[in-house]
Design a protein around this motif. Structure first.
Motif, mmCIF file in Angstrom:
data_model
loop_
_atom_site.group_PDB
_atom_site.id
_atom_site.type_symbol
_atom_site.label_atom_id
_atom_site.label_comp_id
_atom_site.label_asym_id
_atom_site.label_seq_id
_atom_site.Cartn_x
_atom_site.Cartn_y
_atom_site.Cartn_z
ATOM 1 N N ASN A 1 91.824 -20.528 2.936
ATOM 2 C CA ASN A 1 90.880 -19.646 2.630
ATOM 3 C C ASN A 1 90.085 -19.766 2.142
ATOM 4 O O ASN A 1 89.823 -20.735 2.038
ATOM 5 N N LEU A 2 89.619 -18.952 1.363
ATOM 6 C CA LEU A 2 87.873 -18.729 1.531
ATOM 7 C C LEU A 2 87.613 -19.849 0.373
ATOM 8 O O LEU A 2 86.731 -20.557 -0.050
ATOM 9 N N SER A 3 88.605 -19.896 -0.056
ATOM 10 C CA SER A 3 89.139 -20.694 -1.697
ATOM 11 C C SER A 3 88.768 -22.096 -0.936
ATOM 12 O O SER A 3 88.430 -22.831 -1.840
ATOM 13 N N ASP A 4 89.820 -22.426 -0.564
ATOM 14 C CA ASP A 4 89.870 -24.002 -0.182
ATOM 15 C C ASP A 4 88.581 -24.257 1.077
ATOM 16 O O ASP A 4 89.001 -24.894 1.342
ATOM 17 N N ILE A 5 87.767 -22.730 2.315
ATOM 18 C CA ILE A 5 87.631 -23.444 2.657
ATOM 19 C C ILE A 5 85.558 -23.631 2.116
ATOM 20 O O ILE A 5 85.179 -25.104 2.366
#
Length: 526
Positions: free
Chosen positions: A391-395
């Motif tokens: 997800n965006l946070s992980d990216i």
């Protein structure tokens, strides 16, 4: 449930609400400033003055800094308060595994007694906002970090701080100026025209009537290009902002195709079906032209760009049809829509727009519509990292772990052969140029061309089109006293296409090109 088209439009409105908040605040240190009280005065008094102080481009938050363990103190000048300082304190008041923190913001020396500053605070995991109108130290409490990843991110990269430079009332006024860009009214049309004239230097010269052309389809050939510019309604507003950031003087495209019986069809990515979804479609010319003449309420202006005879001789019609039919019914290219515009770390963002703001907008939208956000950019960002399902946070965290940055990640060129969860993804211009690629127009360098990196301006600048006005159809610009090098077939105002038909294709074309308004200077071989 809302359709993907309506959600997409909601995203665009939200995205460009963020895109447009700045102003220039220069005032003496008075007990009050006229700007602060103007909105309270009668409309006939206040609005002409406010309109001179704010505009739609005054709606962009400005990144002022990030506070973390390593970057302990950030200082900046605000719109209201001239001296501001921020720092973050880590604590564990709740006894949780990773604790929480307090963001301290000290504001002082306001330019008036009635002004206030509006801020947005963001990490990859949360976004919040606050406003300040008293000179003192303010605090923003974060009771618990979401998990270890947020704790590590804030410790190393910090909490990002964005200032709405127009202030509270200026922001509301600027938002009021953005609103008409998306309305399907004469007010909206004039607002879009005014925006493009002011921020791009576009001109809107009125053409003599009739404002449409009686076209003979016998003169139209497979591969001929249609450049479309919409100037009112939801898509008119979006196209105006798209033109501004990319330098294109058209906002939509389509391509002509003739079948073995000589019937003319239009291939288009972004055609709205009966469910309100934007898809790739192959539509009979009569149906498409009737819609544009009688039913499209965005006031479309349309230019017909015939291929040069030498280019047409190379055009493999069979291959073009095979590609078009293989894509018919697939969704519009949401996955790669923004990446054709962002090629460089700092040369594609009209100030004060930057990668920090893009990341924050993505973070906000990921919280509001996580599934839709994944469709818009998460898959594309995963492709650039070589990962799956982040997800965006992980990216954002993974990007930092690799010693890179989000602004670098955004500049990685899109690859035409990437397959997304719903198949190949092509925006309106990527669809047309991929069809050209399949038809052989980029040979012998096709393998080194990524058409998903092309903007609409890049496309109509290709040296593919007719350059001899004597070979244009007789009905081309027939009623106009100004003879364009292409055929405008619809529209009240004369269409401009700066750079039209001027660039030979070259390897890795458009993968590293800046696009800064209002000049949109482009270095050679970018």
């Amino acid at each position: 449930m809302a359709s993907s088209s309506s959600l997409f439009r909601c995203f665009l409105h939200f995205f460009f609400f963020f895109f447009f908040i700045i102003s220039q605040v220069q005032a003496a240190n008075l007990p009050f400033h006229p700007r602060d009280v103007l909105p309270l005065l009668p409309r006939q008094v206040s609005w002409p003055v406010l309109n001179s102080l704010n505009s739609p481009v005054d709606l962009l938050p400005s990144f002022v800094g990030s506070v973390s363990s390593s970057n302990r103190i950030v200082n900046w000048k605000g719109a209201c308060f001239y001296e501001n300082t921020a720092w973050v304190e880590f604590h564990n008041k709740t006894g949780s595994e990773f604790g929480g923190g307090t963001l301290h913001i000290k504001v002082s020396y306001p330019h008036s007694w009635t002004c206030m500053d509006l801020y947005v605070f963001a990490t990859p995991y949360r976004v919040t906002w606050d406003y300040y109108f008293l000179s003192r130290e303010h605090t923003l409490e974060i009771k618990e970090w979401q998990d270890k990843a947020e704790y590590e991110y804030v410790k190393n990269r910090g909490i990002s701080i964005f200032l709405m430079q127009a202030g509270m009332l200026g922001t509301l006024q600027a938002l009021w100026d953005v609103f008409p860009l998306f309305t399907n009214t004469g007010w909206g049309e004039n607002s879009n025209i005014g925006f493009l004239e002011k921020h791009m230097g576009a001109t809107f010269e009125e053409r003599p009537q009739p404002w449409f052309t009686n076209i003979s389809v016998d003169d139209v050939h497979s591969g001929d290009f249609l450049a479309i510019s919409k100037i009112r309604g939801r898509w008119g507003g979006f196209e105006t902002l798209e033109k501004w950031v990319s330098g294109a003087y058209a906002g939509h495209t389509a391509v002509c195709l003739k079948d073995s019986e000589g019937k003319l069809w239009i291939g288009e990515s972004g055609h709205e079906n009966e469910k309100g979804e934007d898809i790739i479609a192959i539509v009979p010319w009569d149906e498409w032209w009737d819609f544009e003449l009688n039913k499209d309420d965005s006031n479309p202006h349309i230019a017909y760009l015939p291929l040069h005879p030498d280019v047409r001789a190379k055009f493999n019609e069979t291959a073009a049809w095979e590609y078009a039919l293989s894509m018919a019914g697939k969704p519009y290219g949401y996955h790669n829509m923004i990446f054709s515009w962002i090629d460089t770390i700092g040369g594609n963002y009209p100030p004060p727009l930057d990668a920090h703001l893009v990341a924050s907008v993505m973070t906000v939208w990921s919280k509001i519509q996580p599934e839709y956000a994944a469709n818009m950019w998460n898959e594309a960002l995963n492709k650039r990292l070589g990962t799956q399902g982040l997800n965006l946070s992980d990216i954002l965290v993974e990007t930092e772990k690799r010693g890179s940055s989000f602004d670098e990640l955004l500049t990685i060129p899109e690859q035409d052969n990437w397959i997304y969860s719903d198949g190949k993804s092509t925006s309106c211009i990527a669809f047309v140029l991929e069809l050209y690629k399949e038809a052989g127009l980029f040979d012998p360098i096709a393998d080194s061309i990524q058409v998903t990196e092309f903007t609409i301006k890049d496309a109509y600048s290709l040296k593919f089109f007719e350059n001899d006005s004597s070979r244009l159809p007789k009905w081309c610009n027939d009623a106009d006293d100004v003879k364009l090098p292409y055929c405008q077939i619809k529209g009240k105002y004369r269409m401009e296409l700066p750079g039209y038909n001027s660039m030979e294709p070259y390897a890795h074309m458009n993968e590293r090109c800046p696009s800064m308004p209002p000049k949109y200077f482009r270095p050679q071989n970018c």
